[in-house]
Design an enzyme around this catalytic site. Structure first.
Site, short mmCIF file in Angstrom:
data_model
loop_
_atom_site.label_atom_id
_atom_site.label_comp_id
_atom_site.label_asym_id
_atom_site.label_seq_id
_atom_site.Cartn_x
_atom_site.Cartn_y
_atom_site.Cartn_z
N ASP A 224 25.22 -0.52 40.18
CA ASP A 224 25.23 0.36 41.35
C ASP A 224 24.12 -0.12 42.28
O ASP A 224 23.24 -0.89 41.87
CB ASP A 224 24.99 1.79 40.89
CG ASP A 224 24.86 2.77 42.04
OD1 ASP A 224 25.74 2.77 42.92
OD2 ASP A 224 23.87 3.51 42.08
N ASP B 217 22.53 2.04 45.52
CA ASP B 217 21.62 3.11 45.95
C ASP B 217 21.16 3.94 44.76
O ASP B 217 21.97 4.49 44.01
CB ASP B 217 22.32 4.03 46.95
CG ASP B 217 22.71 3.31 48.23
OD1 ASP B 217 22.02 2.35 48.59
OD2 ASP B 217 23.70 3.71 48.87
N ASP C 204 22.55 5.03 38.13
CA ASP C 204 21.60 6.15 38.09
C ASP C 204 22.28 7.50 38.16
O ASP C 204 21.60 8.53 38.14
CB ASP C 204 20.63 6.04 39.28
CG ASP C 204 21.36 6.23 40.61
OD1 ASP C 204 21.04 7.20 41.32
OD2 ASP C 204 22.26 5.43 40.92
#
EC number: 3.1.3.18
Length: 228
Positions: free
Chosen positions: A12, A14, A177
């Site tokens: 990922d 961001d 995240d």
């Protein structure tokens, strides 16, 4: 515990590699205020991100994680258009890589892992950001949130990567995240590595039951058995 058979690692962006909220928050605030709606703070936007730009703007206009049914499609579309314009104008000057990101990517690259980026961020913003932060060279594939009809947690991007690179689910690892990253991995049948920092709507990443939980990206090296 290690995953020594991993060949392909999907990341990922961001909240995983890049703290982009400072720039996203400024653009979201400018967009909603341009439409006559109340300002939004960086703290609010940290909770609103993670599901793509359309959802971010809907939440910002609603001042809530739940998008108001009173918002018309036209208004949300205009908000998204303004957001894109303001975000493009920002030059992404406030965003920065998290600690150990570049060093970890370099070690994985040197060790021969195939790496891809799978983000819900609009594709048009991603190449410039990767170049700006000196990490574009590490990714053989960069898949934005509009690369396929469905975003994470749908596994379509991960399935596409497995097919393209001819790897089995047991040979791929998803690093992220947020709950969407972990669910995408589960839906694709591959292992997941969850980071405790980043953006997960205030919920601990451990609640999504990733296969691995870490406070730093550098811990990934041990998981995939890269010798320091």
């Amino acid at each position: 515990m290690t995953q020594q058979d991993i060949k392909l690692i999907a990341f990922d962006l961001d909240g995983t590699l890049l703290d982009s909220v400072p720039d996203l928050a400024v653009a979201a605030d400018q967009a909603v205020q341009a439409l006559g709606y109340p300002a939004v703070s960086e703290e609010q936007v940290r909770d609103y991100v993670g599901n793509g730009a359309d959802v971010l703007i809907g939440r910002a206009l609603s001042q809530s994680m739940t998008i108001s049914s009173d918002l018309s499609e036209d208004l949300r579309a205009k908000g998204r258009e303004l957001f894109d314009d303001f975000y493009a104008q920002s030059g992404h000057q406030l965003s920065h890589l998290y600690p150990t990101v570049k060093e970890t990517l370099e070690e994985l690259h040197q060790a021969g892992f195939t790496m891809a980026l799978v983000t819900n961020k609009p594709s048009k913003f991603v190449p410039e950001i990767l170049e700006q932060h000196g990490i574009a060279k590490y990714f053989v594939d960069v898949l934005g949130g509009d690369a396929f009809p469905e975003k994470k947690p749908n596994p379509v991007a991960l399935n596409w990567l497995m097919e393209k690179h001819q790897v089995k689910a047991s040979e791929m690892l998803m690093v992220g995240d947020s709950k969407n990253d972990i669910l995408a991995a589960k839906n694709a049948g591959c292992a997941s590595f969850g980071l405790t920092y980043g953006y997960n709507h205030g919920e601990p990443i451990s609640a999504s039951n990733p296969d691995f939980v870490a406070d730093s990206l550098s811990e990934l090296l041990e998981v995939v058995a890269v010798s320091a």
